[in-house]
Design a protein around this motif. Structure first.
Motif, PDB file in Angstrom:
ATOM      1  N   MET A   1      26.088  42.876  41.477  1.00  6.83           N
ATOM      2  CA  MET A   1      27.053  43.141  42.511  1.00  6.83           C
ATOM      3  C   MET A   1      28.508  43.081  42.114  1.00  6.83           C
ATOM      4  SD  MET A   1      26.770  41.412  46.103  1.00  6.83           S
ATOM      5  CE  MET A   1      27.092  39.610  46.028  1.00  6.83           C
ATOM      6  N   SER A   2      29.317  43.934  42.820  1.00 11.09           N
ATOM      7  CA  SER A   2      30.873  44.139  42.056  1.00 11.09           C
ATOM      8  C   SER A   2      31.412  43.230  43.092  1.00 11.09           C
ATOM      9  CB  SER A   2      31.134  45.438  42.738  1.00 11.09           C
ATOM     10  OG  SER A   2      32.489  45.784  42.326  1.00 11.09           O
ATOM     11  N   ASN A   3      32.602  42.612  42.180  1.00 14.93           N
ATOM     12  CA  ASN A   3      33.297  41.558  42.644  1.00 14.93           C
ATOM     13  C   ASN A   3      34.911  42.178  43.062  1.00 14.93           C
ATOM     14  OD1 ASN A   3      35.521  39.631  42.850  1.00 14.93           O
ATOM     15  ND2 ASN A   3      34.120  38.318  41.900  1.00 14.93           N
ATOM     16  N   PRO A   4      35.060  42.495  44.395  1.00 16.74           N
ATOM     17  CA  PRO A   4      36.197  43.157  44.711  1.00 16.74           C
ATOM     18  C   PRO A   4      37.563  42.432  44.139  1.00 16.74           C
ATOM     19  CG  PRO A   4      34.961  42.653  46.721  1.00 16.74           C
ATOM     20  CD  PRO A   4      34.415  41.972  45.415  1.00 16.74           C
ATOM     21  N   TYR A   5      37.704  41.147  44.131  1.00 15.67           N
ATOM     22  CA  TYR A   5      38.767  40.700  43.443  1.00 15.67           C
ATOM     23  C   TYR A   5      39.071  41.016  41.792  1.00 15.67           C
ATOM     24  CZ  TYR A   5      42.056  36.973  41.572  1.00 15.67           C
ATOM     25  OH  TYR A   5      43.076  36.107  41.276  1.00 15.67           O
ATOM     26  N   LYS A   6      37.918  41.070  41.198  1.00 18.93           N
ATOM     27  CA  LYS A   6      37.865  41.225  39.764  1.00 18.93           C
ATOM     28  C   LYS A   6      38.043  42.715  39.488  1.00 18.93           C
ATOM     29  CE  LYS A   6      34.315  42.881  37.858  1.00 18.93           C
ATOM     30  NZ  LYS A   6      33.149  43.450  37.360  1.00 18.93           N
ATOM     31  N   GLU A   7      37.706  43.676  40.489  1.00 21.01           N
ATOM     32  CA  GLU A   7      37.883  45.182  40.394  1.00 21.01           C
ATOM     33  C   GLU A   7      39.421  45.157  40.747  1.00 21.01           C
ATOM     34  OE1 GLU A   7      35.914  47.114  39.088  1.00 21.01           O
ATOM     35  OE2 GLU A   7      34.201  45.649  39.197  1.00 21.01           O
ATOM     36  N   TYR A   8      39.995  44.616  41.797  1.00 17.84           N
ATOM     37  CA  TYR A   8      41.466  44.513  41.874  1.00 17.84           C
ATOM     38  C   TYR A   8      42.345  44.072  40.818  1.00 17.84           C
ATOM     39  CZ  TYR A   8      45.863  42.548  43.507  1.00 17.84           C
ATOM     40  OH  TYR A   8      47.367  42.492  43.750  1.00 17.84           O
ATOM     41  N   LEU A   9      42.106  43.124  39.992  1.00 20.83           N
ATOM     42  CA  LEU A   9      42.581  42.538  38.909  1.00 20.83           C
ATOM     43  C   LEU A   9      42.562  43.477  37.602  1.00 20.83           C
ATOM     44  CD1 LEU A   9      41.737  38.726  38.780  1.00 20.83           C
ATOM     45  CD2 LEU A   9      44.011  39.726  39.511  1.00 20.83           C
ATOM     46  N   ILE A  10      41.744  44.142  37.500  1.00 16.78           N
ATOM     47  CA  ILE A  10      41.278  45.254  36.406  1.00 16.78           C
ATOM     48  C   ILE A  10      42.239  46.230  36.678  1.00 16.78           C
ATOM     49  CG2 ILE A  10      39.810  46.920  35.529  1.00 16.78           C
ATOM     50  CD1 ILE A  10      37.579  44.724  35.935  1.00 16.78           C
ATOM     51  N   LYS A  12      44.930  46.498  38.752  1.00 19.32           N
ATOM     52  CA  LYS A  12      46.233  46.117  38.859  1.00 19.32           C
ATOM     53  C   LYS A  12      46.799  45.945  37.358  1.00 19.32           C
ATOM     54  CE  LYS A  12      49.698  42.984  40.741  1.00 19.32           C
ATOM     55  NZ  LYS A  12      49.971  42.150  41.689  1.00 19.32           N
ATOM     56  N   TYR A  13      46.194  45.171  36.572  1.00 22.25           N
ATOM     57  CA  TYR A  13      46.664  44.763  35.120  1.00 22.25           C
ATOM     58  C   TYR A  13      46.148  45.588  33.975  1.00 22.25           C
ATOM     59  CZ  TYR A  13      48.596  40.988  37.822  1.00 22.25           C
ATOM     60  OH  TYR A  13      49.172  40.241  38.875  1.00 22.25           O
ATOM     61  N   ASP A  14      45.310  46.535  34.348  1.00 24.15           N
ATOM     62  CA  ASP A  14      44.921  47.523  33.372  1.00 24.15           C
ATOM     63  C   ASP A  14      44.062  46.663  32.231  1.00 24.15           C
ATOM     64  OD1 ASP A  14      44.625  50.059  32.431  1.00 24.15           O
ATOM     65  OD2 ASP A  14      46.084  49.951  31.345  1.00 24.15           O
ATOM     66  N   TYR A  15      43.071  45.929  32.799  1.00 20.88           N
ATOM     67  CA  TYR A  15      42.277  45.178  31.581  1.00 20.88           C
ATOM     68  C   TYR A  15      41.177  46.157  30.985  1.00 20.88           C
ATOM     69  CZ  TYR A  15      44.165  40.735  33.106  1.00 20.88           C
ATOM     70  OH  TYR A  15      45.194  39.733  33.342  1.00 20.88           O
ATOM     71  N   GLU A  16      40.796  46.024  29.755  1.00 20.72           N
ATOM     72  CA  GLU A  16      40.057  46.865  29.040  1.00 20.72           C
ATOM     73  C   GLU A  16      38.608  46.560  29.297  1.00 20.72           C
ATOM     74  OE1 GLU A  16      41.128  47.483  24.900  1.00 20.72           O
ATOM     75  OE2 GLU A  16      42.937  46.758  25.418  1.00 20.72           O
ATOM     76  N   GLY A  17      38.446  45.167  29.512  1.00 20.67           N
ATOM     77  CA  GLY A  17      36.996  44.723  29.730  1.00 20.67           C
ATOM     78  C   GLY A  17      36.799  43.524  30.500  1.00 20.67           C
ATOM     79  N   SER A  18      35.588  43.261  31.115  1.00 20.50           N
ATOM     80  CA  SER A  18      35.211  42.100  31.655  1.00 20.50           C
ATOM     81  C   SER A  18      33.703  41.623  31.159  1.00 20.50           C
ATOM     82  CB  SER A  18      35.254  42.365  33.086  1.00 20.50           C
ATOM     83  OG  SER A  18      34.146  43.241  33.343  1.00 20.50           O
ATOM     84  N   LEU A  27      38.442  38.346  32.118  1.00 19.03           N
ATOM     85  CA  LEU A  27      38.880  39.714  31.945  1.00 19.03           C
ATOM     86  C   LEU A  27      39.986  39.776  30.510  1.00 19.03           C
ATOM     87  CD1 LEU A  27      39.979  40.542  35.327  1.00 19.03           C
ATOM     88  CD2 LEU A  27      38.001  41.033  34.563  1.00 19.03           C
ATOM     89  N   TYR A  28      39.999  40.737  29.900  1.00 25.84           N
ATOM     90  CA  TYR A  28      40.574  40.766  28.549  1.00 25.84           C
ATOM     91  C   TYR A  28      40.971  42.048  28.278  1.00 25.84           C
ATOM     92  CZ  TYR A  28      36.416  42.837  26.506  1.00 25.84           C
ATOM     93  OH  TYR A  28      35.357  43.778  26.369  1.00 25.84           O
TER      94      TYR A  28
END
Length: 113
Positions: A1-10, A12-18, A27-28
């Motif tokens: 199940m997708s987490n909208p907050y996590k997707e938003y952070l990825i 917004k901040y261009d994270y490479e992985g979770s 997130l990293y």
């Protein structure tokens, strides 16, 4: 199940992985020039705190850092006044060492083991 907050952070901040575990996530991004995996965000729901899930996430980040041949893990805390002491205790307990403090932000580093 997708987490909208996590997707938003990825996004917004261009994270490479979770890394996800039990409703929590880390997130990293990797900085090849400094041979470092930077933990940008860790989110653990309030009811799951003190369960060891953040340690499990950090252990998985350590394994990824090894696979990517990074020498360091890094993370940071911002001094906002809300829960800062809990974050700092968790970071220090995992073995991170503070290396810099500026503009209300503390940066920590740990050698990959």
């Amino acid at each position: 199940m997708s987490n909208p907050y996590k997707e938003y952070l990825i996004y917004k901040y261009d994270y490479e992985g979770s890394i996800e575990e039990d409703g929590s996530f880390l997130l990293y991004r990797i900085f090849p020039d400094s041979e470092e995996l930077n933990i940008g965000e860790i989110f653990v729901p309030h009811q799951k705190r003190m369960s060891g899930v953040a340690t499990k996430l950090a252990n998985q980040a350590m394994m990824i850092a090894k696979m990517k041949q990074c020498k360091y893990l890094s993370c940071q805390t911002e001094l906002t006044g809300k829960g800062d002491e809990v974050s700092m205790i968790a970071i220090l307990s995992y073995g991170f060492k503070p290396i810099r403090a500026e503009n209300n932000k503390i940066t920590y580093i740990l050698e990959v083991r």
